[in-house]
Design a protein around this motif. Structure first.
Motif, PDB file in Angstrom:
ATOM      1  N   ASN A 181       0.764  -1.343  -0.097  1.00 21.21           N
ATOM      2  CA  ASN A 181       0.014  -0.026   0.091  1.00 21.21           C
ATOM      3  C   ASN A 181       1.023   1.195  -0.117  1.00 21.21           C
ATOM      4  O   ASN A 181       0.244   2.254   0.123  1.00 21.21           O
ATOM      5  N   LYS A 182       2.120   1.163  -0.005  1.00 22.44           N
ATOM      6  CA  LYS A 182       3.044   2.322  -0.116  1.00 22.44           C
ATOM      7  C   LYS A 182       3.038   2.961  -1.730  1.00 22.44           C
ATOM      8  O   LYS A 182       2.884   2.147  -2.553  1.00 22.44           O
ATOM      9  N   LEU A 183       3.240   4.245  -1.723  1.00 28.77           N
ATOM     10  CA  LEU A 183       3.280   4.633  -2.966  1.00 28.77           C
ATOM     11  C   LEU A 183       4.340   5.918  -2.889  1.00 28.77           C
ATOM     12  O   LEU A 183       4.481   6.647  -1.935  1.00 28.77           O
ATOM     13  N   TYR A 184       5.117   5.806  -4.115  1.00 32.28           N
ATOM     14  CA  TYR A 184       6.286   6.614  -4.150  1.00 32.28           C
ATOM     15  C   TYR A 184       5.539   8.423  -4.262  1.00 32.28           C
ATOM     16  O   TYR A 184       4.832   8.545  -4.843  1.00 32.28           O
ATOM     17  N   PRO A 185       6.327   8.995  -3.472  1.00 30.89           N
ATOM     18  CA  PRO A 185       5.633  10.617  -3.120  1.00 30.89           C
ATOM     19  C   PRO A 185       5.642  11.232  -4.576  1.00 30.89           C
ATOM     20  O   PRO A 185       4.776  12.127  -4.637  1.00 30.89           O
ATOM     21  N   ARG A 186       6.706  11.140  -5.373  1.00 25.74           N
ATOM     22  CA  ARG A 186       6.557  11.962  -6.727  1.00 25.74           C
ATOM     23  C   ARG A 186       5.656  11.145  -7.673  1.00 25.74           C
ATOM     24  O   ARG A 186       5.354  12.000  -8.721  1.00 25.74           O
ATOM     25  N   GLU A 187       4.910  10.165  -7.393  1.00 22.06           N
ATOM     26  CA  GLU A 187       3.836   9.394  -8.493  1.00 22.06           C
ATOM     27  C   GLU A 187       2.767  10.184  -8.220  1.00 22.06           C
ATOM     28  O   GLU A 187       2.112  10.230  -7.258  1.00 22.06           O
ATOM     29  N   TRP A 188       2.103  10.786  -9.412  1.00 22.97           N
ATOM     30  CA  TRP A 188       1.023  11.507  -9.490  1.00 22.97           C
ATOM     31  C   TRP A 188       0.013  10.421  -9.742  1.00 22.97           C
ATOM     32  O   TRP A 188      -1.357  10.800  -9.355  1.00 22.97           O
ATOM     33  N   ASN A 189       0.086   9.315 -10.474  1.00 23.38           N
ATOM     34  CA  ASN A 189      -0.765   8.504 -10.664  1.00 23.38           C
ATOM     35  C   ASN A 189      -0.947   7.487  -9.728  1.00 23.38           C
ATOM     36  O   ASN A 189      -0.134   6.602  -9.158  1.00 23.38           O
ATOM     37  N   ARG A 190      -2.195   7.362  -9.041  1.00 24.56           N
ATOM     38  CA  ARG A 190      -2.660   6.543  -7.882  1.00 24.56           C
ATOM     39  C   ARG A 190      -3.084   5.167  -8.275  1.00 24.56           C
ATOM     40  O   ARG A 190      -3.691   4.521  -7.402  1.00 24.56           O
ATOM     41  N   ASP A 191      -2.756   4.839  -9.688  1.00 25.53           N
ATOM     42  CA  ASP A 191      -3.413   3.240  -9.861  1.00 25.53           C
ATOM     43  C   ASP A 191      -2.660   2.153  -9.136  1.00 25.53           C
ATOM     44  O   ASP A 191      -1.476   2.429  -8.644  1.00 25.53           O
ATOM     45  N   VAL A 192      -3.197   1.016  -9.107  1.00 24.05           N
ATOM     46  CA  VAL A 192      -2.755  -0.289  -8.146  1.00 24.05           C
ATOM     47  C   VAL A 192      -1.587  -0.505  -8.868  1.00 24.05           C
ATOM     48  O   VAL A 192      -0.514  -0.957  -8.179  1.00 24.05           O
ATOM     49  N   GLN A 193      -1.230  -0.276 -10.284  1.00 20.69           N
ATOM     50  CA  GLN A 193      -0.123  -0.905 -11.007  1.00 20.69           C
ATOM     51  C   GLN A 193       1.330   0.015 -10.414  1.00 20.69           C
ATOM     52  O   GLN A 193       2.372  -0.662 -10.380  1.00 20.69           O
ATOM     53  N   TYR A 194       1.061   1.213  -9.945  1.00 17.26           N
ATOM     54  CA  TYR A 194       2.211   1.990  -9.524  1.00 17.26           C
ATOM     55  C   TYR A 194       2.350   1.833  -7.995  1.00 17.26           C
ATOM     56  O   TYR A 194       3.220   2.541  -7.525  1.00 17.26           O
ATOM     57  N   ARG A 195       1.764   1.184  -7.359  1.00 15.20           N
ATOM     58  CA  ARG A 195       1.481   1.056  -6.113  1.00 15.20           C
ATOM     59  C   ARG A 195       2.803   0.081  -5.404  1.00 15.20           C
ATOM     60  O   ARG A 195       3.085  -0.798  -6.052  1.00 15.20           O
ATOM     61  N   GLY A 196       3.204   0.026  -4.205  1.00 18.96           N
ATOM     62  CA  GLY A 196       4.064  -0.815  -3.447  1.00 18.96           C
ATOM     63  C   GLY A 196       5.625  -0.455  -3.596  1.00 18.96           C
ATOM     64  O   GLY A 196       5.959   0.422  -4.628  1.00 18.96           O
ATOM     65  N   ARG A 197       6.150  -0.714  -2.489  1.00 18.62           N
ATOM     66  CA  ARG A 197       7.566  -0.610  -2.499  1.00 18.62           C
ATOM     67  C   ARG A 197       8.362  -1.905  -1.851  1.00 18.62           C
ATOM     68  O   ARG A 197       7.595  -2.778  -1.220  1.00 18.62           O
ATOM     69  N   VAL A 198       9.407  -2.063  -2.315  1.00 17.48           N
ATOM     70  CA  VAL A 198      10.232  -3.240  -1.907  1.00 17.48           C
ATOM     71  C   VAL A 198      11.229  -3.045  -0.873  1.00 17.48           C
ATOM     72  O   VAL A 198      12.045  -2.285  -1.075  1.00 17.48           O
ATOM     73  N   ARG A 199      11.425  -3.662   0.444  1.00 16.43           N
ATOM     74  CA  ARG A 199      12.444  -3.247   1.404  1.00 16.43           C
ATOM     75  C   ARG A 199      13.387  -4.367   1.214  1.00 16.43           C
ATOM     76  O   ARG A 199      12.923  -5.702   1.217  1.00 16.43           O
ATOM     77  N   VAL A 200      14.780  -4.235   1.008  1.00 19.34           N
ATOM     78  CA  VAL A 200      15.735  -5.252   0.859  1.00 19.34           C
ATOM     79  C   VAL A 200      16.766  -5.084   2.129  1.00 19.34           C
ATOM     80  O   VAL A 200      17.140  -3.868   2.152  1.00 19.34           O
TER      81      VAL A 200
END
Length: 144
Positions: free
Chosen positions: A65-84
């Motif tokens: 459910n995380k979203l990149y702050p600079r991402e203006w498009n809120r679609d599910v395709q652009y959601r998510g981040r990976v922690r490594v």
């Protein structure tokens, strides 16, 4: 700075974050791309990044459910981040071939196009188009 001494590199909060925008060749550097354009790939997803990192043996955590702050498009395709997890308790790299976050990003961008899901999408789309078909539907008037 007392919190920095207490937190070890093995804590989940200390894992590095990789957003799909970092590897996306559709983005500019101002929009968040962090690797060279010739090495970037088209529209990666957080699941694909997780798959390639986990396959090589890195400790991975996905936050859907995380979203990149600079991402203006809120679609599910652009959601998510990976922690490594990049470093062990003692501060040494978990895997010697990945000493930096950039090395992990470059590896992910290199291997995601080789995933089965990517290769099947490319092969399947060509079969749907028949040569000489389409293009003349609904154009012009009927002749009597």
């Amino acid at each position: 700075m007392a919190w920095a001494a207490a937190a070890s590199p093995a804590d989940k909060e200390r894992f590095i974050c990789i957003y799909p925008a970092y590897l996306n060749n559709k983005k500019t550097i101002a929009e968040g791309r962090r690797i060279p354009m010739d090495k970037a790939i088209e529209n990666p997803t957080s699941t694909e990044i997780q798959d390639v990192c986990a396959a090589v043996g890195l400790n991975v955590l996905v936050e859907k459910n995380k979203l990149y702050p600079r991402e203006w498009n809120r679609d599910v395709q652009y959601r998510g981040r990976v922690r490594v997890q990049l470093r062990l308790e003692d501060g040494n790299p978990c895997l010697p071939q990945f000493p930096t976050r950039k090395s992990v990003m470059l590896y992910a961008a290199e291997t995601i196009p080789k995933l089965k899901t990517r290769t099947q999408k490319m092969g399947g789309s060509d079969q749907n188009l028949q040569p000489g078909e389409g293009g003349k539907k609904g154009k012009g008037k009927k002749k009597k």
